[in-house]
Write a protein that holds these residues in place. Structure first.
Motif, PDB file in Angstrom:
ATOM      1  N   SER A  37      47.147  58.550  18.711  1.00 27.92           N
ATOM      2  CA  SER A  37      47.667  59.867  19.071  1.00 27.92           C
ATOM      3  C   SER A  37      48.840  59.798  20.043  1.00 27.92           C
ATOM      4  N   SER A  38      49.079  58.628  20.642  1.00 26.82           N
ATOM      5  CA  SER A  38      50.190  58.471  21.572  1.00 26.82           C
ATOM      6  C   SER A  38      51.508  58.160  20.873  1.00 26.82           C
ATOM      7  N   GLU A  39      51.480  57.963  19.544  1.00 30.53           N
ATOM      8  CA  GLU A  39      52.684  57.550  18.826  1.00 30.53           C
ATOM      9  C   GLU A  39      53.721  58.663  18.714  1.00 30.53           C
ATOM     10  N   GLY A  40      53.288  59.920  18.643  1.00 30.07           N
ATOM     11  CA  GLY A  40      54.227  61.026  18.510  1.00 30.07           C
ATOM     12  C   GLY A  40      53.490  62.348  18.411  1.00 30.07           C
ATOM     13  N   ILE A  41      54.240  63.474  18.442  1.00 31.54           N
ATOM     14  CA  ILE A  41      53.541  64.765  18.438  1.00 31.54           C
ATOM     15  C   ILE A  41      52.968  65.104  17.063  1.00 31.54           C
ATOM     16  N   SER A  42      53.524  64.530  16.002  1.00 34.36           N
ATOM     17  CA  SER A  42      52.903  64.730  14.692  1.00 34.36           C
ATOM     18  C   SER A  42      51.515  64.110  14.690  1.00 34.36           C
ATOM     19  N   GLU A  43      51.387  62.920  15.266  1.00 37.62           N
ATOM     20  CA  GLU A  43      50.081  62.259  15.368  1.00 37.62           C
ATOM     21  C   GLU A  43      49.163  63.030  16.316  1.00 37.62           C
ATOM     22  N   PHE A  44      49.715  63.520  17.431  1.00 40.52           N
ATOM     23  CA  PHE A  44      48.892  64.194  18.428  1.00 40.52           C
ATOM     24  C   PHE A  44      48.368  65.538  17.934  1.00 40.52           C
ATOM     25  N   PHE A  45      49.190  66.279  17.153  1.00 39.45           N
ATOM     26  CA  PHE A  45      48.809  67.639  16.774  1.00 39.45           C
ATOM     27  C   PHE A  45      48.270  67.784  15.347  1.00 39.45           C
ATOM     28  N   ILE A  46      48.677  66.910  14.411  1.00 36.55           N
ATOM     29  CA  ILE A  46      48.117  67.016  13.048  1.00 36.55           C
ATOM     30  C   ILE A  46      47.748  65.651  12.469  1.00 36.55           C
ATOM     31  N   GLY A  47      47.489  64.678  13.360  1.00 34.99           N
ATOM     32  CA  GLY A  47      47.028  63.373  12.895  1.00 34.99           C
ATOM     33  C   GLY A  47      48.017  62.628  12.032  1.00 34.99           C
ATOM     34  N   GLY A  48      49.308  62.928  12.194  1.00 35.70           N
ATOM     35  CA  GLY A  48      50.339  62.241  11.422  1.00 35.70           C
ATOM     36  C   GLY A  48      50.227  62.469   9.925  1.00 35.70           C
ATOM     37  N   ARG A  49      49.571  63.543   9.523  1.00 34.01           N
ATOM     38  CA  ARG A  49      49.293  63.817   8.112  1.00 34.01           C
ATOM     39  C   ARG A  49      48.637  62.613   7.424  1.00 34.01           C
ATOM     40  N   GLN A  50      47.678  62.021   8.113  1.00 30.79           N
ATOM     41  CA  GLN A  50      46.978  60.838   7.580  1.00 30.79           C
ATOM     42  C   GLN A  50      45.466  61.019   7.570  1.00 30.79           C
ATOM     43  N   MET A  51      45.000  62.260   7.633  1.00 30.05           N
ATOM     44  CA  MET A  51      43.566  62.479   7.753  1.00 30.05           C
ATOM     45  C   MET A  51      42.858  62.344   6.403  1.00 30.05           C
ATOM     46  N   GLY A 187      43.809  63.561  21.098  1.00 28.36           N
ATOM     47  CA  GLY A 187      44.554  64.540  20.319  1.00 28.36           C
ATOM     48  C   GLY A 187      43.836  64.965  19.048  1.00 28.36           C
ATOM     49  N   PHE A 188      44.615  65.228  17.993  1.00 30.40           N
ATOM     50  CA  PHE A 188      44.068  65.781  16.757  1.00 30.40           C
ATOM     51  C   PHE A 188      43.081  64.825  16.087  1.00 30.40           C
ATOM     52  N   LEU A 189      43.376  63.531  16.130  1.00 30.25           N
ATOM     53  CA  LEU A 189      42.468  62.567  15.498  1.00 30.25           C
ATOM     54  C   LEU A 189      41.093  62.629  16.153  1.00 30.25           C
ATOM     55  N   ALA A 190      41.073  62.629  17.485  1.00 25.43           N
ATOM     56  CA  ALA A 190      39.790  62.701  18.198  1.00 25.43           C
ATOM     57  C   ALA A 190      39.079  64.019  17.898  1.00 25.43           C
ATOM     58  N   VAL A 191      39.840  65.122  17.893  1.00 23.92           N
ATOM     59  CA  VAL A 191      39.262  66.436  17.624  1.00 23.92           C
ATOM     60  C   VAL A 191      38.670  66.486  16.219  1.00 23.92           C
ATOM     61  N   SER A 192      39.394  65.942  15.236  1.00 21.08           N
ATOM     62  CA  SER A 192      38.916  65.985  13.851  1.00 21.08           C
ATOM     63  C   SER A 192      37.712  65.072  13.636  1.00 21.08           C
ATOM     64  N   LEU A 193      37.759  63.871  14.233  1.00 21.94           N
ATOM     65  CA  LEU A 193      36.612  62.967  14.091  1.00 21.94           C
ATOM     66  C   LEU A 193      35.374  63.511  14.795  1.00 21.94           C
ATOM     67  N   THR A 194      35.571  64.081  15.987  1.00 20.05           N
ATOM     68  CA  THR A 194      34.413  64.679  16.659  1.00 20.05           C
ATOM     69  C   THR A 194      33.897  65.876  15.879  1.00 20.05           C
TER      70      THR A 194
END
Length: 496
Positions: A37-51, A187-194
């Motif tokens: 999630s530290s790589e960029g705001i796309s990763e932080f807010f929508i998981g880099g579109r990789q979910m 960020g988004f990855l943690a939120v989605s996984l939780t």
């Protein structure tokens, strides 16, 4: 329910241990997700579109439910009987169609035009050069999202007070700290996984509890027989008037207007997998919804009068029934499921609010045209999350009446403002920027106005007329205003 009415549940070390294990899981996910999630705001807010499709399915349905499912729907079924099933059917049907049709178009467009937020989508779709449309959406999101988050903090405080004997104030603060911790980290990855794990906690508790409660009462036929003898029509889902039926089904119209649900669709790695997500998400929605309804029905057998419930409050049915029937470890999971419902909504809304500040205001308006490193934007995003938690916490402690007044309109207001406008933006070539403004204003004002006219409110849920009139206003104004110049190019992306 105020602090003096909190349930006093005797939890032993097993239940506390199970709950602590749940918290360890949350923070473990936050730490695991922090580097990505530290790589960029796309990763932080929508998981880099990789979910993953499974994560998106569960995260999308759970983030839209909140504690309303566990305490609201169970209490509704307890008080009104089997007719509560229509409240569940409304959002199940709408979200199935969103997964199958709406989500893919939104996901295709958001990738083609690098949209990270819902205001991004509207700004790119309607060539919002001066930023006025983006600003209008951000203001609406911040007002409703901060109110939403504050309300979830209050719900968490009550849950801590009822389950572990803390004061409500300390419970509110602890809830805020927990949510802030893993959201800032991952960020988004943690939120989605939780959310995914929280969905598993919720469906486990919502399936196991009614099964055991009904079994202990002598089986389903015995429960239905007792309920039928208590009140005529109580177990008949058709014992409802047309206005009530329409109002319950209309609850689902809020889903396409709530940005914390829409951001899940934008995050999936492969839009073709949304059909698979639709199946899993719908199964989960049905299991959770029917579980909540059967908890309400079974609870009426064990507590025939509301006065028998802790604090005489139907919203206390779920934990009270669980304590009565479950082993302390499983009861700990039930307590965790209450927090799961609260947190899965609050963390998602927190990210929406933060993305509105960092992406839509700072990056796209204040620093428009300037190069800002992704690492700096992520840092600012984390700082904004902390600030928003502090603001929400302040509101939840000193301005609860204002918070609950705003939350009253949040689901319906966002549903009526964003739902019709986004649907037309995705499907109708004739939609214009001015039409979108008309729809946003109409949906919001009709929601509030309808609620405050008793004769209207008593006959029909305000979201339904507000949604319809917002749709009409968007269409009518669009008919007489200039369309975007790139309309054919846009629809090529929608139709991929």
């Amino acid at each position: 329910m105020d602090e003096t009415q909190a349930i006093s549940l005797a939890v032993d070390e097993y239940a506390v241990g199970a709950f602590i294990g749940y918290l360890v899981l949350l923070f473990g996910i936050g730490i695991y997700s922090s580097r990505f999630s530290s790589e960029g705001i796309s990763e932080f807010f929508i998981g880099g579109r990789q979910m993953n499709r499974f994560v998106v399915a569960l995260s999308a349905v759970v983030s839209g439910r909140s504690a309303w499912l566990l305490v609201g729907v169970t209490g509704m079924a307890y008080a009104q009987g089997a007719t509560a099933v229509w409240a569940v059917m409304g959002y199940v049907i709408v979200e199935l169609f969103l997964f199958l049709y709406y989500a893919r178009r939104l996901r295709n467009f958001s990738e083609a035009y690098n949209c990270i937020t819902v205001p991004d989508f509207f700004a790119e779709r309607f060539n919002d050069k001066n930023g006025y449309l983006r600003i209008a959406l951000v203001v609406v999101f911040l007002i409703f999202m901060i109110s939403y988050v504050s309300a979830q903090f209050v719900a968490g405080g009550k849950a801590f007070a009822s389950s572990f004997g803390l004061t409500q104030t300390n419970g509110v603060i602890l809830t805020a700290v927990i949510i802030m911790g893993y959201t800032v980290l991952g960020g988004f990855l943690a939120v989605s996984l939780t959310d995914m794990f929280q969905a598993i906690f919720m469906v486990f508790a919502l399936v196991v509890l009614p099964f055991i409660a009904i079994w202990d009462a002598g089986g389903l036929s015995q429960v239905l027989s007792q309920l039928g003898s208590m009140e005529a029509g109580f177990v008949d889902p058709l014992a409802i008037g047309f206005g009530g039926l329409l109002g319950f089904l209309g609850i689902g119209l809020g889903s396409p207007g709530n940005p914390h649900i829409l951001s899940r669709y934008m995050s999936i790695d492969d839009p073709k997998q949304l059909r698979w997500s639709a199946v899993i998400g719908t199964i989960w929605n049905v299991l959770m919804g029917w579980g909540a309804i059967f908890i309400g029905l079974a609870g009426r057998v064990y507590f025939p009068e509301a006065e028998l419930l802790p604090a005489a409050d139907t919203e206390n049915l779920y934990p009270a029934l669980a304590q009565q029937h479950l082993h302390p470890v499983i009861f700990g999971v039930v307590v965790a499921s209450i927090f799961a419902a609260i947190m899965s909504t609050a963390d998602s809304q927190l990210l929406v609010a933060a993305s509105s500040v960092v992406r839509d205001l700072y990056d796209k308006i204040i620093k428009k045209g300037q190069q800002i490193t992704q690492q700096k934007l992520v840092l600012y995003s984390r700082i904004v999350v902390v600030v928003l938690v502090a603001i929400s916490l302040l509101f939840s402690l000193i301005a609860q009446e204002l918070v609950f007044w705003l939350v009253l309109f949040a689901w319906a207001g966002l549903g009526a403002a964003i739902g019709p406008t986004s649907i037309l933006a995705l499907y109708w070539r004739g939609t214009t920027r001015k039409g979108i403004f008309a729809g946003l204003i109409t949906g919001t004002l009709v929601t509030i106005g309808w609620y405050y006219v008793p004769v209207l409110k008593d006959n029909l849920y305000e979201l339904i007329p507000a949604f319809v009139l917002s749709l009409f206003a968007t269409w009518a104004v669009s008919r007489f205003t200039q369309k975007p110049s790139n309309i054919e190019e846009v629809f090529v992306e929608f139709d991929k």
